[in-house]
Scaffold this motif. Structure first.
Motif, short mmCIF file in Angstrom:
data_model
loop_
_atom_site.label_atom_id
_atom_site.label_comp_id
_atom_site.label_asym_id
_atom_site.label_seq_id
_atom_site.Cartn_x
_atom_site.Cartn_y
_atom_site.Cartn_z
N TYR A 10 0.85 -1.21 0.03
CA TYR A 10 -0.12 -0.02 0.20
C TYR A 10 0.68 1.27 0.05
O TYR A 10 1.77 1.29 0.54
CB TYR A 10 -0.86 0.11 1.44
CG TYR A 10 -1.90 -1.07 1.53
CD1 TYR A 10 -2.93 -1.32 0.83
CD2 TYR A 10 -1.03 -2.28 2.38
CE1 TYR A 10 -3.70 -2.47 0.98
CE2 TYR A 10 -2.18 -3.13 2.52
CZ TYR A 10 -3.31 -3.46 1.94
OH TYR A 10 -4.21 -4.63 1.98
N ARG A 11 0.33 2.54 -0.71
CA ARG A 11 1.00 3.48 -0.51
C ARG A 11 1.01 4.19 1.17
O ARG A 11 0.06 3.60 1.56
CB ARG A 11 0.17 4.58 -1.27
CG ARG A 11 0.53 4.47 -2.65
CD ARG A 11 0.16 6.00 -3.27
NE ARG A 11 0.49 5.82 -4.83
CZ ARG A 11 -0.35 6.29 -5.39
NH1 ARG A 11 -1.70 6.31 -5.27
NH2 ARG A 11 -0.21 6.05 -7.05
N ARG B 244 -6.60 1.22 2.96
CA ARG B 244 -5.88 -0.07 3.03
C ARG B 244 -6.82 -1.29 2.77
O ARG B 244 -6.63 -2.35 3.13
CB ARG B 244 -4.83 -0.51 4.23
CG ARG B 244 -3.84 0.87 4.17
CD ARG B 244 -2.74 0.34 5.04
NE ARG B 244 -1.46 1.19 5.06
CZ ARG B 244 -0.29 1.00 4.96
NH1 ARG B 244 -0.06 -0.32 5.29
NH2 ARG B 244 0.45 1.99 4.78
N GLN C 138 -7.96 4.33 -6.74
CA GLN C 138 -7.34 3.46 -5.41
C GLN C 138 -8.19 4.18 -4.02
O GLN C 138 -7.76 5.41 -3.77
CB GLN C 138 -5.89 3.85 -5.36
CG GLN C 138 -5.15 3.18 -3.91
CD GLN C 138 -5.45 1.75 -3.94
OE1 GLN C 138 -5.18 1.22 -5.03
NE2 GLN C 138 -5.76 1.39 -2.90
N GLY D 59 -8.98 5.54 -0.73
CA GLY D 59 -8.09 5.72 0.28
C GLY D 59 -6.82 6.79 -0.11
O GLY D 59 -5.97 7.07 0.65
N SER D 60 -6.52 6.78 -1.70
CA SER D 60 -5.57 7.39 -2.02
C SER D 60 -5.68 8.01 -3.41
O SER D 60 -6.85 7.85 -3.83
CB SER D 60 -4.23 6.52 -1.89
OG SER D 60 -3.07 7.14 -2.25
N ASP E 150 -2.29 5.66 2.01
CA ASP E 150 -3.53 5.25 1.88
C ASP E 150 -4.19 4.90 3.36
O ASP E 150 -3.75 4.43 4.10
CB ASP E 150 -3.28 3.73 1.19
CG ASP E 150 -4.60 2.96 0.84
OD1 ASP E 150 -5.67 3.19 1.17
OD2 ASP E 150 -4.32 2.12 0.14
N SER E 151 -5.39 5.77 3.48
CA SER E 151 -6.21 5.93 4.48
C SER E 151 -6.92 4.54 4.72
O SER E 151 -7.56 4.34 6.16
CB SER E 151 -6.90 7.07 4.58
OG SER E 151 -8.02 6.98 3.50
#
Length: 409
Positions: free
Chosen positions: A56-57, A63, A351, A353-354, A60-61
């Motif tokens: 994940y980044r 995931r 994506q 969360g991101s 990323d809130s």
């Protein structure tokens, strides 16, 4: 929720129930989904193992979708069922009724123990194609002594022969970087399923389609078979060059490496002229295709000394389009290469969360029915209610299945 565009593509009239997991099976069903097939991924309550592996980044809130899962599960739907419960088994059987194929890559016997083997499912749908991908195949088509062994990419690469001819020298077998022991069997599974669906639509007869990972790797390593049979050789790793074509391999540049395939007389002459060694074609050691092969180790050294004088960009300017040539590129260079942009081979998907992430595009191009990445990978169970209604389950039965999923393990 993702925005799902209408299904289009050459396979838009095909429906696949996808029980695959990890990389090999999902890669095959991804290919079908990319070209429009309605691929319904059936997952256990915990989800496919790749859902949990990320990566994940950092920002990323949520995931909920890792890069691995996004890449190979795009264009699919997700239905969450516990196949260890009677309700889950009944729901899967309902999904099978109007499916063209069901595809799985469990170890042999797993679905039989759940009451969902091929012989059971074909009684529900006579035209059903049952695609199975395992390390060493299924006894229905040929009982391997290893049929109960688990396998992953590296095992298939090793036993199927590709590692035995890959490596820097004859004594160092090397794993191929990408998971070709998974993706190549996945591609062959996709082909086999399509071939069987074609037959089923023509005859009304479904069948069992079996791909062994090791078999698939051996099939694409075909040269080692005939080398052993025709020439009596046991091929070994040849480094970055060909065992009997020259020049045909990787050469150093001042800032990296390039590849050249100039074994033909016409190409060899152009190569030597451009590199400033125009005398080599007249050298009695290199004057013909056969002589270049026989003296390839000397020729490789001479050409390497010339290519090492230039950068990759300079060599591209000198040789690109004149002979078969390509620089060895990392992903940063690939993303900057106009070829891959023109071919839409790197695409963005949503994506949660991101910001959007990039994944590989669809390599098979068609003029009338182009495949494409239509939407991101599904959230776990994102389409459960929709697909179970499609299968004809009552609202009460759907509610019961959703309740089972919500119960703690």
């Amino acid at each position: 929720m993702s925005t799902v565009s209408p299904r289009t593509g050459a396979l838009a009239d095909i429906r696949i129930i996808d029980l695959t997991q990890m990389l090999a099976g999902p890669f095959g069903t991804m290919m079908l989904a990319d070209h429009g097939a309605d691929v319904v991924k059936v997952e256990a309550p915990a989800g496919d193992m790749t859902r949990l592996s990320g990566p994940y980044r950092q920002d990323d809130s949520e995931r909920v979708l890792g890069g691995y899962f996004q890449s190979i599960c795009r264009n699919k739907k997700s239905v969450c069922l516990d196949l260890k419960t009677p309700q889950g088994v009944a729901a899967l059987k309902a999904l099978i009724v109007d499916a063209d194929a069901v595809v799985e890559n469990f170890r042999a016997g797993v679905l039989e123990k759940l009451g969902l083997g091929y012989e059971v499912l074909r009684e529900i749908n006579q035209k059903l194609v049952y695609g199975a991908l395992r390390g060493f195949g299924d006894a229905r088509t040929g009982a391997s002594p290893y049929s109960d062994w688990p396998a992953f990419d590296v095992v298939a690469q090793a036993m199927g022969g590709i590692m035995g001819v890959t490596g820097p020298d004859t004594d160092t077998p090397t794993k191929v970087g990408p998971g070709v022991g998974d993706t190549i069997p996945g591609m062959m599974l996709a082909f086999g399923v399509l071939a069987a669906i074609h037959h089923a639509r023509r005859t009304g007869q479904g069948q069992f389609v079996d791909v062994a990972m090791t078999d698939a790797v051996l099939a694409i390593s075909e040269r080692i078979v005939w080398q052993h049979s025709v020439l009596g050789q046991v091929p070994r790793p040849e480094g970055n060059h060909h065992p009997f074509l020259c020049p045909f391999g990787m050469y150093p540049a001042r800032d990296g490496f390039i590849t050249i395939a100039a074994q033909q007389d016409s190409y060899f002459g152009v190569l030597c002229q451009k590199l400033g060694c125009a005398e080599l074609p007249a050298d009695p050691r290199f004057g013909s295709y056969a002589l270049r092969s026989e003296n390839r180790h000397v020729l490789i050294g001479l050409l390497s000394a010339q290519t090492a004088r230039f950068t990759k960009a300079e060599l591209k300017q000198m040789l690109g389009g004149r002979i078969p040539f390509g620089a060895v590129q990392d992903i940063a260079e690939i993303e900057a290469d106009p070829h891959f942009a023109a071919r839409e081979m790197i695409v963005e998907v949503e994506q949660p969360g991101s910001t959007p992430i990039r994944i590989a595009g669809v390599p098979i191009k068609m003029t009338e029915t182009p495949g494409r990445v239509r939407h991101r990978a599904p959230l776990l169970g994102e389409h459960t209610e929709q697909e179970l209604r499609h299968a004809g389950l009552s609202e009460a039965a759907i509610a019961e299945i959703l309740a089972l999923r919500a119960e703690p393990a």
